[in-house]
Design an enzyme around this catalytic site. Structure first.
Site, PDB file in Angstrom:
ATOM      1  CB  ALA A  27      -0.826  -0.108   1.250  1.00 15.52           C
ATOM      2  N   GLY A  57      -0.181  -5.314   1.157  1.00 16.05           N
ATOM      3  CA  GLY A  57      -1.688  -5.016   0.481  1.00 16.05           C
ATOM      4  C   GLY A  57      -1.615  -5.855  -1.051  1.00 16.05           C
ATOM      5  CD  GLU A 100      -3.481  -7.147   3.802  1.00 18.08           C
ATOM      6  OE1 GLU A 100      -4.109  -7.061   4.870  1.00 18.08           O
ATOM      7  OE2 GLU A 100      -3.179  -6.126   3.542  1.00 18.08           O
ATOM      8  CD  GLU A 150       1.175  -6.133   6.178  1.00 17.31           C
ATOM      9  OE1 GLU A 150       0.394  -5.912   5.350  1.00 17.31           O
ATOM     10  OE2 GLU A 150       2.152  -6.848   6.445  1.00 17.31           O
TER      11      GLU A 150
END
Length: 294
Positions: A102, A145, A148, A168
């Site tokens: 992200a 992300g 994900e 993360e």
């Protein structure tokens, strides 16, 4: 999604020793967004133009997932969802990065109050709510992300050089778009814990062995194979495919007894469709079924 490898200011840290990499996905160079989208390329693929195709298109940021990109993703998915011609959807990136995380610069200065009060990232979940089958074609990095996003899809095909990870923890946070939940369901507690707590990545081969992806292909063939899978799915009844997808997804949410009851109800429901009658009649008559999605 989560505050993961953004490949903005954190690129060198999370993808060491990665550098800015060129956009080289030959299979999708002909994509055209028709000026409608800034961050993605959208078109239909397949001999019958029945496979929706979405390509992340932020090459300088290694397809880092910014809010604008995910908003456009939702718009494209809505359009394909309402298109009666489309029976499956393929999501891909470039050969170097499916999505490297992200966009950290969008998150860096956010406060808890802003995130919690505004339910930050809630709309990023749109991929997981599409009724039509969605295939992720993952080449290169699928981190944070990006991992994900791939896990929100129904099927994951990986290129032989793909890498998956949830880094993360290296940024002082945790996955926020299903990374701890979908990864654990896919690969089991031990490997999920290891990936989430260390930030380490796994290869395409390890991802296949652990159950995260279903097939691994040479990099140059990946998108073509994903589209072939989409065409195969789109050739079945779109109505019944959605019912089958609902039944499989329910296995993650319901007990075995409840899941079996839902499956039975959906199975019974197919007998109210013209496609079920056509499929069985075609089988008895030893011919190819012609589904009309009704």
């Amino acid at each position: 999604m989560s505050t993961m490898a953004a490949f903005c200011r954190t690129a060198a840290f999370l993808l060491r020793p990665a550098k800015a990499l060129p956009y080289t996905l030959t299979a999708a160079r002909s994509c055209s967004s028709g000026g409608q989208y800034q961050y993605i390329l959208v078109e239909k693929k397949g001999a019958n133009q029945n496979v929706g195709f979405i390509q992340l298109n932020r090459p300088k940021a290694l397809n880092a997932l910014c809010d604008g990109l995910m908003t456009e993703m939702g718009q494209a998915l809505d359009a394909f969802e309402s298109d009666s011609q489309v029976g499956a959807i393929v999501i891909t990136g470039s050969e170097k990065a499916f999505a490297a995380g992200a966009d950290i610069k969008e998150m860096q200065n956010r406060t808890f109050q802003e995130c919690y009060g505004g339910n930050f990232l809630a709309h990023w979940n749109r991929v997981s709510t599409v009724k039509k089958p969605v295939i992720a074609a993952v080449n290169g990095f699928a981190l944070g992300g990006g991992c994900e996003l791939a896990m929100m899809c129904d099927i994951i095909y990986a290129g032989e050089k793909a890498q998956f990870g949830q880094p993360e923890i290296l940024l002082g946070t945790i996955p926020g778009a299903g990374g701890t939940q979908r990864l654990t369901r896919a690969v089991g507690k031990s490997l999920a814990m290891e990936m989430v707590l260390t930030g380490d990545r796994i290869s395409a081969q390890e991802a296949k062995a652990s159950g995260l992806v279903s097939k691994v292909y040479p990099t140059a063939q990946l998108v073509e194979e994903a589209i072939k899978c989409g065409e195969k799915i789109a050739g079945n009844s779109k109505l019944v495919s959605s019912m089958a997808k609902e039944a499989v997804n329910a296995a993650y949410e319901l007990s075995l007894a409840e899941g079996n009851r839902l499956e039975k109800r959906l199975f019974h429901s197919t007998f109210a469709t013209a496609d079920r009658k056509e499929g069985m009649t075609a089988f008895v008559e030893k011919r190819k079924a012609i589904f009309e999605d009704k």
